[in-house]
Design an enzyme around this catalytic site. Structure first.
Site, PDB file in Angstrom:
ATOM      1  N   GLY A  29      36.254   6.341  81.960  1.00  0.00           N
ATOM      2  CA  GLY A  29      37.668   6.244  82.257  1.00  0.00           C
ATOM      3  C   GLY A  29      38.373   6.855  81.070  1.00  0.00           C
ATOM      4  O   GLY A  29      37.861   6.784  79.946  1.00  0.00           O
ATOM      5  N   ASP A  30      39.510   7.468  81.267  1.00  0.00           N
ATOM      6  CA  ASP A  30      40.107   8.266  80.191  1.00  0.00           C
ATOM      7  C   ASP A  30      40.297   7.493  78.894  1.00  0.00           C
ATOM      8  O   ASP A  30      39.888   7.932  77.820  1.00  0.00           O
ATOM      9  CB  ASP A  30      41.418   8.905  80.664  1.00  0.00           C
ATOM     10  CG  ASP A  30      42.501   7.890  81.014  1.00  0.00           C
ATOM     11  OD1 ASP A  30      42.181   6.737  81.358  1.00  0.00           O
ATOM     12  OD2 ASP A  30      43.691   8.271  80.957  1.00  0.00           O
ATOM     13  N   LEU A  32      38.961   4.568  78.006  1.00  0.00           N
ATOM     14  CA  LEU A  32      37.689   4.045  77.495  1.00  0.00           C
ATOM     15  C   LEU A  32      36.935   5.140  76.752  1.00  0.00           C
ATOM     16  O   LEU A  32      36.365   4.906  75.675  1.00  0.00           O
ATOM     17  CB  LEU A  32      36.856   3.470  78.636  1.00  0.00           C
ATOM     18  CG  LEU A  32      35.551   2.719  78.281  1.00  0.00           C
ATOM     19  CD1 LEU A  32      34.385   3.648  78.050  1.00  0.00           C
ATOM     20  CD2 LEU A  32      35.745   1.805  77.080  1.00  0.00           C
ATOM     21  N   TYR A 103      37.530   9.000  94.020  1.00  0.00           N
ATOM     22  CA  TYR A 103      37.780   7.661  93.492  1.00  0.00           C
ATOM     23  C   TYR A 103      37.770   6.578  94.564  1.00  0.00           C
ATOM     24  O   TYR A 103      38.211   6.800  95.688  1.00  0.00           O
ATOM     25  CB  TYR A 103      39.159   7.621  92.809  1.00  0.00           C
ATOM     26  CG  TYR A 103      39.261   8.463  91.568  1.00  0.00           C
ATOM     27  CD1 TYR A 103      38.874   7.965  90.332  1.00  0.00           C
ATOM     28  CD2 TYR A 103      39.769   9.762  91.626  1.00  0.00           C
ATOM     29  CE1 TYR A 103      38.988   8.723  89.187  1.00  0.00           C
ATOM     30  CE2 TYR A 103      39.882  10.539  90.479  1.00  0.00           C
ATOM     31  CZ  TYR A 103      39.482  10.016  89.266  1.00  0.00           C
ATOM     32  OH  TYR A 103      39.588  10.774  88.138  1.00  0.00           O
ATOM     33  N   TRP A 104      37.280   5.383  94.155  1.00  0.00           N
ATOM     34  CA  TRP A 104      37.402   4.147  94.931  1.00  0.00           C
ATOM     35  C   TRP A 104      37.928   3.098  93.942  1.00  0.00           C
ATOM     36  O   TRP A 104      37.167   2.475  93.217  1.00  0.00           O
ATOM     37  CB  TRP A 104      36.060   3.717  95.500  1.00  0.00           C
ATOM     38  CG  TRP A 104      35.495   4.666  96.501  1.00  0.00           C
ATOM     39  CD1 TRP A 104      35.582   4.577  97.865  1.00  0.00           C
ATOM     40  CD2 TRP A 104      34.749   5.878  96.252  1.00  0.00           C
ATOM     41  NE1 TRP A 104      34.947   5.646  98.459  1.00  0.00           N
ATOM     42  CE2 TRP A 104      34.422   6.459  97.505  1.00  0.00           C
ATOM     43  CE3 TRP A 104      34.315   6.541  95.088  1.00  0.00           C
ATOM     44  CZ2 TRP A 104      33.694   7.638  97.619  1.00  0.00           C
ATOM     45  CZ3 TRP A 104      33.601   7.721  95.190  1.00  0.00           C
ATOM     46  CH2 TRP A 104      33.295   8.260  96.457  1.00  0.00           C
ATOM     47  N   ALA A 232      40.718  25.311  76.611  1.00  0.00           N
ATOM     48  CA  ALA A 232      39.894  26.110  75.708  1.00  0.00           C
ATOM     49  C   ALA A 232      40.713  26.933  74.727  1.00  0.00           C
ATOM     50  O   ALA A 232      40.161  27.552  73.818  1.00  0.00           O
ATOM     51  CB  ALA A 232      38.991  27.035  76.509  1.00  0.00           C
ATOM     52  N   ALA A 262      35.894  14.359  80.099  1.00  0.00           N
ATOM     53  CA  ALA A 262      36.298  13.712  78.844  1.00  0.00           C
ATOM     54  C   ALA A 262      36.634  14.690  77.728  1.00  0.00           C
ATOM     55  O   ALA A 262      36.752  14.287  76.569  1.00  0.00           O
ATOM     56  CB  ALA A 262      35.243  12.717  78.364  1.00  0.00           C
ATOM     57  N   ALA A 263      36.831  15.967  78.058  1.00  0.00           N
ATOM     58  CA  ALA A 263      37.195  16.934  77.022  1.00  0.00           C
ATOM     59  C   ALA A 263      38.508  16.535  76.340  1.00  0.00           C
ATOM     60  O   ALA A 263      38.585  16.459  75.107  1.00  0.00           O
ATOM     61  CB  ALA A 263      37.304  18.332  77.625  1.00  0.00           C
ATOM     62  N   ASP A 265      40.065  13.591  76.485  1.00  0.00           N
ATOM     63  CA  ASP A 265      39.960  12.244  75.913  1.00  0.00           C
ATOM     64  C   ASP A 265      39.290  12.279  74.543  1.00  0.00           C
ATOM     65  O   ASP A 265      39.706  11.593  73.610  1.00  0.00           O
ATOM     66  CB  ASP A 265      39.158  11.329  76.840  1.00  0.00           C
ATOM     67  CG  ASP A 265      39.632  11.371  78.281  1.00  0.00           C
ATOM     68  OD1 ASP A 265      40.833  11.608  78.500  1.00  0.00           O
ATOM     69  OD2 ASP A 265      38.788  11.188  79.182  1.00  0.00           O
TER      70      ASP A 265
END
Length: 310
Positions: A29-30, A32, A103-104, A232, A262-263, A265
């Site tokens: 999760g972003d 986390l 997503y769920w 980038a 997660a780049a 994050d």
């Protein structure tokens, strides 16, 4: 002895990612992701990292907490809610490393963290933290009443001398309308000290505009430190009283990019690991690029500890 404390507020989900015909289960999760990388990149004696969310009373929630504790992310402020579970998401990655998410999460426990039995006591503690970090997703998962309570908490923390850090992470599908999201973001930026703005997300939320306009709009909202993330490409850092800084990204060959999950994050974590521990904006941005460029060479949101760019 811990010198400073940061609480990272948001949602962690069960993560399923594919590799050929095989599925891998993890957690992500972003916010986390940012919390884990920040804890990895800073000494516990310099910065205590807490994660704030709600989970269920299921085995997946238990495994999450155990994993975070092993990462030196503190879990004291996490509530466990009966008859709730974490959300789930599936990552499909193409041959170029680009991702599609499914997503769920409509009734995930994290949506109710401000309604839980410990919410008031947790907010009282958070009001005295040095830093509170959250994202656009942290806002989007809440109902209107909870979002208002969150804004009150952020204002209390700032009044006590703390700083609020916000990553825009705009996900249109989580909002009722673009107008609703713009209203929430305006309120959020009005109580933000450091803002991480992914330029593509800014364009999606406000309409495509020159980057100078994006910075001016955010400054006008009262944000004193603005980091523009451009994938980038180089990032831009605008701080009060200093010229705009451009910090080059680390270029990778196409075959080195495995998964861009997660780049952004991890960039934020790398930046904060330097910035909150005395580094200047140039050093912080360079560490952000270094962390993100490492993460995208591995699959999944959280890469092996052994692969970290210390």
């Amino acid at each position: 002895m811990t010198h400073k404390k940061i609480a990272v507020i948001g949602e962690c989900m069960i993560e399923l990612s594919e590799k050929g015909e095989h599925l891998k289960r993890g957690f992500g999760g972003d916010t986390l992701n940012t919390a884990v990388y920040l804890a990895r990149l800073t000494a516990a004696s310099a910065l205590r990292v807490d994660y704030v969310t709600a989970l269920g009373d299921d085995i997946f929630s238990e495994q999450m907490i155990s994993a975070w504790q092993q990462e030196n992310v503190h879990t004291d402020l996490i509530q466990r809610l009966e008859n709730k579970m974490p959300g789930l998401y599936f990552i499909q990655t193409d041959q170029h490393g680009e991702r599609t998410f499914y997503y769920w999460r409509n009734d995930a426990a994290a949506r109710y963290w401000l309604d839980g039995p410990r919410a008031e006591a947790i907010c009282e503690q958070l009001a005295h933290y040095d830093y509170l970090y959250l994202s656009g997703i942290s806002l989007a998962i809440l109902n209107d009443n909870s979002r208002e309570r969150l804004m009150q908490l952020l204002q209390r923390c700032r009044a006590n001398g703390g700083k609020v850090i916000f990553d825009n992470n705009y996900r249109p599908r989580l909002w009722q309308s673009r107008e609703a999201s713009q209203h929430a973001y305006r309120a959020m930026l009005a109580c933000t000290d450091i803002a991480f703005l992914t330029l593509d997300d800014e364009d999606a939320l406000w309409g495509e505009q020159p980057v100078e306009t994006v910075i001016a709009r955010t400054r006008d909202a009262g944000v004193s430190e603005i980091v523009i993330k451009r994938g980038a490409d180089s990032c831009l850092v605008a701080t009060d009283g200093a010229p705009l800084q451009e910090v080059a990204a680390i270029k990778l060959a196409k075959e080195q990019v495995v998964d861009t999950t997660a780049a952004g994050d991890s960039f934020s974590a790398g930046y904060l690991a330097q910035r909150l521990c005395g580094g200047n904006a140039q050093q912080a941005a360079a560490q952000g690029h270094r962390t993100a460029s490492t993460v995208i060479q591995h699959r999944g949101a959280i890469i092996p500890l052994s692969a970290m760019p210390y």
